[in-house]
Design a protein around this motif. Sequence first.
Motif, PDB file in Angstrom:
ATOM      1  N   UNK A   1       0.847  -1.194   0.000  1.00  7.82           N
ATOM      2  CA  UNK A   1       0.000   0.000   0.000  1.00  7.82           C
ATOM      3  C   UNK A   1       0.882   1.243   0.000  1.00  7.82           C
ATOM      4  N   UNK A   2       0.678   2.120  -0.982  1.00  9.29           N
ATOM      5  CA  UNK A   2       1.432   3.373  -1.088  1.00  9.29           C
ATOM      6  C   UNK A   2       0.477   4.544  -0.921  1.00  9.29           C
ATOM      7  N   UNK A   3       0.778   5.422   0.028  1.00 14.06           N
ATOM      8  CA  UNK A   3       0.032   6.659   0.208  1.00 14.06           C
ATOM      9  C   UNK A   3       0.912   7.831  -0.205  1.00 14.06           C
TER      10      UNK A   3
ATOM     11  N   UNK B   1      -6.189   0.726  10.844  1.00 14.12           N
ATOM     12  CA  UNK B   1      -6.733  -0.383  11.624  1.00 14.12           C
ATOM     13  C   UNK B   1      -6.437  -1.762  11.040  1.00 14.12           C
ATOM     14  N   UNK B   2      -6.030  -1.830   9.754  1.00 13.51           N
ATOM     15  CA  UNK B   2      -5.897  -3.141   9.115  1.00 13.51           C
ATOM     16  C   UNK B   2      -4.914  -4.037   9.858  1.00 13.51           C
ATOM     17  N   UNK B   3      -3.753  -3.478  10.250  1.00 13.64           N
ATOM     18  CA  UNK B   3      -2.724  -4.307  10.885  1.00 13.64           C
ATOM     19  C   UNK B   3      -3.102  -4.718  12.303  1.00 13.64           C
ATOM     20  N   UNK B   4      -4.068  -4.037  12.922  1.00 18.85           N
ATOM     21  CA  UNK B   4      -4.546  -4.434  14.246  1.00 18.85           C
ATOM     22  C   UNK B   4      -5.276  -5.769  14.167  1.00 18.85           C
ATOM     23  N   UNK B   5      -5.950  -5.980  13.044  1.00 18.81           N
ATOM     24  CA  UNK B   5      -6.801  -7.165  12.895  1.00 18.81           C
ATOM     25  C   UNK B   5      -6.128  -8.265  12.094  1.00 18.81           C
ATOM     26  N   UNK B   6      -5.428  -7.905  11.036  1.00 14.48           N
ATOM     27  CA  UNK B   6      -4.885  -8.897  10.110  1.00 14.48           C
ATOM     28  C   UNK B   6      -3.378  -8.720   9.923  1.00 14.48           C
ATOM     29  N   UNK B   7      -2.741  -9.771   9.433  1.00 16.80           N
ATOM     30  CA  UNK B   7      -1.364  -9.665   8.960  1.00 16.80           C
ATOM     31  C   UNK B   7      -1.411  -9.032   7.569  1.00 16.80           C
ATOM     32  N   UNK B   8      -0.703  -7.928   7.384  1.00 14.26           N
ATOM     33  CA  UNK B   8      -0.765  -7.196   6.114  1.00 14.26           C
ATOM     34  C   UNK B   8       0.606  -7.132   5.460  1.00 14.26           C
ATOM     35  N   UNK B   9       0.602  -6.674   4.223  1.00 17.63           N
ATOM     36  CA  UNK B   9       1.842  -6.412   3.517  1.00 17.63           C
ATOM     37  C   UNK B   9       2.476  -5.107   3.983  1.00 17.63           C
ATOM     38  N   UNK B  10       3.523  -4.692   3.293  1.00 20.08           N
ATOM     39  CA  UNK B  10       4.223  -3.456   3.631  1.00 20.08           C
ATOM     40  C   UNK B  10       3.425  -2.248   3.159  1.00 20.08           C
TER      41      UNK B  10
END
Length: 467
Positions: free
Chosen positions: A168-170, A195-204
């Motif tokens: 994800x690039x912002x 909030x995504x990383x609080x719930x799931x394992x995410x990419x960089x």
Amino acid sequence: MPLPTPHAAFPGAVWPAIPPTPAAALLAVLGQLAESQCMEADELAMARRPQLEALMAHAAGQLPFWRKRLEAAGFEVEAGKNAGLSLAEWNARWASLPVLTRAEVQSLEAQLRVAKLPDGHGVVGESVTSGSSGRPVRIARSTLDYFYWQAFQLREHVWRGRDVAGTFLTISRDESRKVIDESVHLRSMADWGPPASVVWATGKSFLLDYRAPVRRLVETICEVRPDYLCTFPSLLLEILRHARGEGIELPPLKEAIGVGEASPPELAGLCREVWGAPLCSTYTAAETGAMAYQCREGGRWHVQAEKSFIEVIDAEGRACGPGQTGRVIVTPLHNFAMPLLRYEIGDLATVGEGPCVCGRTLPVLEAIPGRARDLLMLPSGELRPPYYGHNAVMQVRSIRQHQVIQTARDRVCLRLVVVQPLTGEEEAHVLKSAGDALGAGFVVEIEYVEEIVRGAGGKFAEFERRC
């Protein structure tokens, strides 16, 4: 795309996972939202009413300003006392409550902030609006309000079917950047963050500061190769135009996300033509967080009615019907630090007609006009977003309204409406803050005006380029 498995709180309990407390709380709200998104209009209004009345009772109990207004509208100010009103009676009284203007929020800021939050609402922080209406305001917000912002952000990820394992690039402003020049400032993070990383394992994820020429931003996009890109529609438009004009093949992208502005009509088509990617837009504001998300199936915007009570009204204060465009009036439902009841946020919206093809019954907006911005032209002729040190400039509390005009490649004028003349020290602060943010090569000047009016169709341009 099915939801990924959440983080597990205990070893060996990985599926179905028992999530840790922060994730569990977010997922609990997300589960309730999955039900409320299919409620009929009256059912949704009745489900929302206890939350709204709790906010009203809290506001009236601590702030004389709101007690007076609510009582004048015919409401009982103690929680639960209005339960006997029919929906029609309740709506009529609500519609008689005066609209809260930005000018009132500016001038009455201290009278709108509560002294004490209810238990469990956390601490108070502050947001300063971007000034897209020309009247920036300072808003107190609670920890609980931020939690709800996170829950609704999760809802958007689910609605859009995003692959959280992707990159994800912002492209936005990075407050950690110290030197403002034409170089690229890129930060890399291990995950998407809350909030995504609080719930799931995410990419960089990556944060690319937008204060660089468009060509340098495009070069960085090609190096990062993101799966998702989030930025201002006006900047995305220039990125696509540059790539097409220079024959640059952009790396594969799953989705472009436009925030903070209305998307130009041609942007979605250009995004597919140049990048082969869909475009989605979100409607957010510093005062409220998310107000509407664009539907993946229908293309229109679903109002986040469980978080913000949105009204669209005409010049006479009457509710607009499908196809009509009016002023957006919003009541954030969970910010008890600074209750804003029937707040005119300064935007226009066109009411849509349901039902949506996706099956959700939440209210829809057909369009949100009046939020696009120009880009600043550097002395070199290149373009970048118009960063001019907004937060530093607005530290001068005598400034009530502002507009920034670029009159030449090397000259910028700050048009100011003030409640009292600025001191020499305040003027120097404004000029230095804007000059430092714009960078070398710009002459900055101040022009005092009595009023800054909206243009045709009610639009206001915080920044205009006239060269």
